[in-house]
Structures are given as C-alpha cells and as structure tokens.
Design a protein around this motif. Structure first.
Motif, PDB file in Angstrom:
ATOM      1  N   ILE A  48       0.742  -1.312  -0.035  1.00 49.51           N
ATOM      2  CA  ILE A  48      -0.096   0.139   0.122  1.00 49.51           C
ATOM      3  C   ILE A  48       0.831   1.177  -0.012  1.00 49.51           C
ATOM      4  CG2 ILE A  48      -1.710   1.286   1.500  1.00 49.51           C
ATOM      5  CD1 ILE A  48      -2.931  -0.952  -0.075  1.00 49.51           C
ATOM      6  N   SER A  49       1.770   1.530   0.981  1.00 46.14           N
ATOM      7  CA  SER A  49       2.731   2.726   1.108  1.00 46.14           C
ATOM      8  C   SER A  49       4.138   2.096   1.546  1.00 46.14           C
ATOM      9  CB  SER A  49       2.281   3.755   1.941  1.00 46.14           C
ATOM     10  OG  SER A  49       2.034   3.277   3.386  1.00 46.14           O
ATOM     11  N   THR A  50       4.945   3.018   1.413  1.00 46.74           N
ATOM     12  CA  THR A  50       6.264   2.784   1.883  1.00 46.74           C
ATOM     13  C   THR A  50       6.481   3.255   3.433  1.00 46.74           C
ATOM     14  OG1 THR A  50       6.954   5.069   1.036  1.00 46.74           O
ATOM     15  CG2 THR A  50       7.241   3.416  -0.308  1.00 46.74           C
ATOM     16  N   VAL A  51       5.623   4.131   3.953  1.00 47.10           N
ATOM     17  CA  VAL A  51       5.661   4.357   5.424  1.00 47.10           C
ATOM     18  C   VAL A  51       5.160   3.193   6.147  1.00 47.10           C
ATOM     19  CG1 VAL A  51       4.703   6.000   7.099  1.00 47.10           C
ATOM     20  CG2 VAL A  51       5.075   6.744   4.806  1.00 47.10           C
ATOM     21  N   SER A  52       3.996   2.477   5.992  1.00 45.04           N
ATOM     22  CA  SER A  52       3.586   1.400   6.783  1.00 45.04           C
ATOM     23  C   SER A  52       3.676   0.217   6.007  1.00 45.04           C
ATOM     24  CB  SER A  52       1.988   1.605   7.107  1.00 45.04           C
ATOM     25  OG  SER A  52       1.282   1.958   6.117  1.00 45.04           O
ATOM     26  N   ASN A  53       3.605  -0.911   6.542  1.00 41.80           N
ATOM     27  CA  ASN A  53       4.074  -1.981   5.864  1.00 41.80           C
ATOM     28  C   ASN A  53       2.588  -2.942   5.731  1.00 41.80           C
ATOM     29  OD1 ASN A  53       3.451  -3.037   8.546  1.00 41.80           O
ATOM     30  ND2 ASN A  53       5.108  -4.232   8.958  1.00 41.80           N
ATOM     31  N   ILE A  54       1.741  -2.137   5.281  1.00 40.80           N
ATOM     32  CA  ILE A  54       0.497  -2.953   5.083  1.00 40.80           C
ATOM     33  C   ILE A  54       0.404  -3.290   3.617  1.00 40.80           C
ATOM     34  CG2 ILE A  54      -2.233  -2.448   4.805  1.00 40.80           C
ATOM     35  CD1 ILE A  54      -2.139  -0.347   7.042  1.00 40.80           C
ATOM     36  N   GLN A  55      -0.160  -4.529   3.358  1.00 44.20           N
ATOM     37  CA  GLN A  55      -0.193  -5.029   2.200  1.00 44.20           C
ATOM     38  C   GLN A  55      -1.625  -5.404   1.983  1.00 44.20           C
ATOM     39  OE1 GLN A  55       1.794  -8.921   2.894  1.00 44.20           O
ATOM     40  NE2 GLN A  55       3.592  -8.142   1.625  1.00 44.20           N
ATOM     41  N   LYS A  56      -1.898  -5.283   0.412  1.00 47.26           N
ATOM     42  CA  LYS A  56      -3.303  -5.516   0.118  1.00 47.26           C
ATOM     43  C   LYS A  56      -3.197  -6.860  -0.708  1.00 47.26           C
ATOM     44  CE  LYS A  56      -6.243  -3.569  -3.460  1.00 47.26           C
ATOM     45  NZ  LYS A  56      -6.467  -2.463  -4.430  1.00 47.26           N
ATOM     46  N   ASP A 124       2.851  -5.216  15.612  1.00 46.72           N
ATOM     47  CA  ASP A 124       3.739  -4.596  16.474  1.00 46.72           C
ATOM     48  C   ASP A 124       3.952  -3.357  15.983  1.00 46.72           C
ATOM     49  OD1 ASP A 124       4.084  -7.127  17.803  1.00 46.72           O
ATOM     50  OD2 ASP A 124       5.643  -7.869  16.308  1.00 46.72           O
ATOM     51  N   ASP A 125       3.657  -2.931  14.788  1.00 43.63           N
ATOM     52  CA  ASP A 125       3.959  -1.479  14.228  1.00 43.63           C
ATOM     53  C   ASP A 125       2.915  -0.736  14.442  1.00 43.63           C
ATOM     54  OD1 ASP A 125       5.162   0.702  12.882  1.00 43.63           O
ATOM     55  OD2 ASP A 125       4.662  -0.250  11.093  1.00 43.63           O
ATOM     56  N   ALA A 126       3.035   0.382  15.242  1.00 44.88           N
ATOM     57  CA  ALA A 126       1.725   1.465  15.741  1.00 44.88           C
ATOM     58  C   ALA A 126       1.409   2.092  14.570  1.00 44.88           C
ATOM     59  CB  ALA A 126       2.256   2.410  16.721  1.00 44.88           C
ATOM     60  N   VAL A 127       2.203   2.492  13.457  1.00 46.74           N
ATOM     61  CA  VAL A 127       1.684   3.266  12.360  1.00 46.74           C
ATOM     62  C   VAL A 127       0.793   2.336  11.599  1.00 46.74           C
ATOM     63  CG1 VAL A 127       2.681   4.581  10.258  1.00 46.74           C
ATOM     64  CG2 VAL A 127       3.729   4.766  12.666  1.00 46.74           C
ATOM     65  N   SER A 128       1.213   1.241  11.353  1.00 46.03           N
ATOM     66  CA  SER A 128       0.520   0.445  10.396  1.00 46.03           C
ATOM     67  C   SER A 128      -0.767  -0.002  11.199  1.00 46.03           C
ATOM     68  CB  SER A 128       1.456  -0.876  10.435  1.00 46.03           C
ATOM     69  OG  SER A 128       2.544  -0.851   9.635  1.00 46.03           O
ATOM     70  N   MET A 129      -0.879  -0.262  12.279  1.00 46.12           N
ATOM     71  CA  MET A 129      -2.151  -0.486  13.022  1.00 46.12           C
ATOM     72  C   MET A 129      -3.010   0.469  12.713  1.00 46.12           C
ATOM     73  SD  MET A 129      -2.409  -3.617  13.803  1.00 46.12           S
ATOM     74  CE  MET A 129      -4.069  -3.481  14.669  1.00 46.12           C
ATOM     75  N   ILE A 130      -2.630   1.898  13.186  1.00 45.58           N
ATOM     76  CA  ILE A 130      -3.417   3.028  12.781  1.00 45.58           C
ATOM     77  C   ILE A 130      -4.008   3.181  11.402  1.00 45.58           C
ATOM     78  CG2 ILE A 130      -3.376   5.785  12.787  1.00 45.58           C
ATOM     79  CD1 ILE A 130      -1.559   5.596  15.130  1.00 45.58           C
ATOM     80  N   ASP A 131      -3.067   2.933  10.325  1.00 45.75           N
ATOM     81  CA  ASP A 131      -3.319   3.020   8.968  1.00 45.75           C
ATOM     82  C   ASP A 131      -4.518   1.609   8.611  1.00 45.75           C
ATOM     83  OD1 ASP A 131      -1.829   5.139   8.368  1.00 45.75           O
ATOM     84  OD2 ASP A 131      -0.120   4.039   7.800  1.00 45.75           O
ATOM     85  N   LEU A 132      -4.088   0.588   9.032  1.00 47.49           N
ATOM     86  CA  LEU A 132      -4.986  -0.459   8.879  1.00 47.49           C
ATOM     87  C   LEU A 132      -6.340  -0.372   9.546  1.00 47.49           C
ATOM     88  CD1 LEU A 132      -4.977  -3.448   7.952  1.00 47.49           C
ATOM     89  CD2 LEU A 132      -4.748  -4.268  10.202  1.00 47.49           C
ATOM     90  N   ASN A 133      -6.527   0.384  10.684  1.00 52.27           N
ATOM     91  CA  ASN A 133      -7.864   0.729  11.073  1.00 52.27           C
ATOM     92  C   ASN A 133      -8.766   1.878  10.329  1.00 52.27           C
ATOM     93  OD1 ASN A 133      -7.795  -1.088  13.263  1.00 52.27           O
ATOM     94  ND2 ASN A 133      -6.682   0.381  14.535  1.00 52.27           N
ATOM     95  N   GLU A 134      -7.735   2.650   9.794  1.00 50.78           N
ATOM     96  CA  GLU A 134      -8.269   3.584   8.913  1.00 50.78           C
ATOM     97  C   GLU A 134      -8.819   2.985   7.684  1.00 50.78           C
ATOM     98  OE1 GLU A 134      -5.810   6.783   8.324  1.00 50.78           O
ATOM     99  OE2 GLU A 134      -5.749   7.365  10.513  1.00 50.78           O
ATOM    100  N   ILE A 135      -8.084   2.154   7.071  1.00 55.23           N
ATOM    101  CA  ILE A 135      -8.207   1.514   5.899  1.00 55.23           C
ATOM    102  C   ILE A 135      -9.697   0.626   5.997  1.00 55.23           C
ATOM    103  CG2 ILE A 135      -7.737  -0.142   3.931  1.00 55.23           C
ATOM    104  CD1 ILE A 135      -4.856   0.991   4.172  1.00 55.23           C
TER     105      ILE A 135
END
Length: 144
Positions: A48-56, A124-135
């Motif tokens: 999804i992005s380079t900032v967080s490690n979220i995958q689609k 474990d990654d807080a930024v990824s969890m925030i982004d995941l909850n938004e998505i």
C-alpha cells in the motif's frame, strides 16, 4: 491352443484400454496445469505505502473465480503465509458490494475487479495498526 490366443487378444485389449484411460487422465492434468488461471483464483499481493508495511491482497482468475472462490483463496493464503502465533499480523477483509456474486467477464486478459480485498498489517508496528484501522473502517480487524 485356440483358447490361449483369445485370452492374449483380450489381454491386449485391456492393456490398450488401460493405457487410453491413463493418457486421458494425464492429458486432463496437463491441460488444467496450462490453464490454471482459468480454473482457480490466483492471489496477488500489493504494497500500500512505503511508510507502513500494510499489504493489499486480492484474488483474480477466470470466469470460475467468483466471490466465493475469492474469499476462500484470501483466507487460505492468509492462513498459509502467516502462521498463527509466530508472526503477529492483523487483517480485515472488505467486500465490494457493488459487484454481483458472479462478475467476471469471459474475455481473455480482462478479469474484472476483485469482489473481496484483504488488508494485512504487522501488529507490532503502531503506524501500520493506525493505517489498517483507517483502511478497514467498519470491517472487523482480526489478529493472528
């Protein structure tokens, strides 16, 4: 001796029919291997992005890859790629309700939009969890 000749002919017939049956099964296996994408859903990962490690994660395939097949493919792929209690991951699965149950066109190379999309992030990654909850929005977030 005449009875023995008939038995040899019958034996040869059985061998020929057996070889034809084996050849038919092998041809079917070969043709389905060549056209695997036509019969099955193929999972595709995208970052999804380079900032967080979220995958689609979504599944594509031929006309037989309907929403049910996509959902099964996504759940199986998540279960196989991320073993439970070894790698802390969170995911949600979002349905595209604008698409019908069977929505894939029959033309080649045009596989249509995915009916289900999964988003997977590291717990474990807080930024990824925030982004995941938004998505995910209203969808449930599952942890493995």
């Amino acid at each position: 001796m005449a009875g023995f000749g008939k038995r040899v002919v019958v034996l040869c017939e059985y061998i020929i029919f057996g070889c034809l049956a084996i050849a038919a099964v092998e041809y079917f296996k070969y043709s389905t291997m060549i056209h695997y994408d036509w019969f099955h859903c193929t999972p595709v990962y995208e970052d999804i992005s380079t900032v967080s490690n979220i995958q689609k994660l979504f599944a594509v395939g031929g006309p037989s890859c309907d929403k049910r097949g996509q959902f099964k493919t996504l759940v199986k792929r998540i279960g196989r790629d991320f073993p439970v209690n070894k790698e802390r991951k969170s995911f949600c699965i979002i349905e595209d309700k604008s698409l019908g149950y069977k929505h894939y066109p029959i033309e080649n190379e045009n596989k249509g939009a995915p009916g289900y999309t999964a988003y997977i992030g590291t717990t474990d990654d807080a930024v990824s969890m925030i982004d995941l909850n938004e998505i995910c929005g209203e969808s449930s977030v599952f942890n493995i």
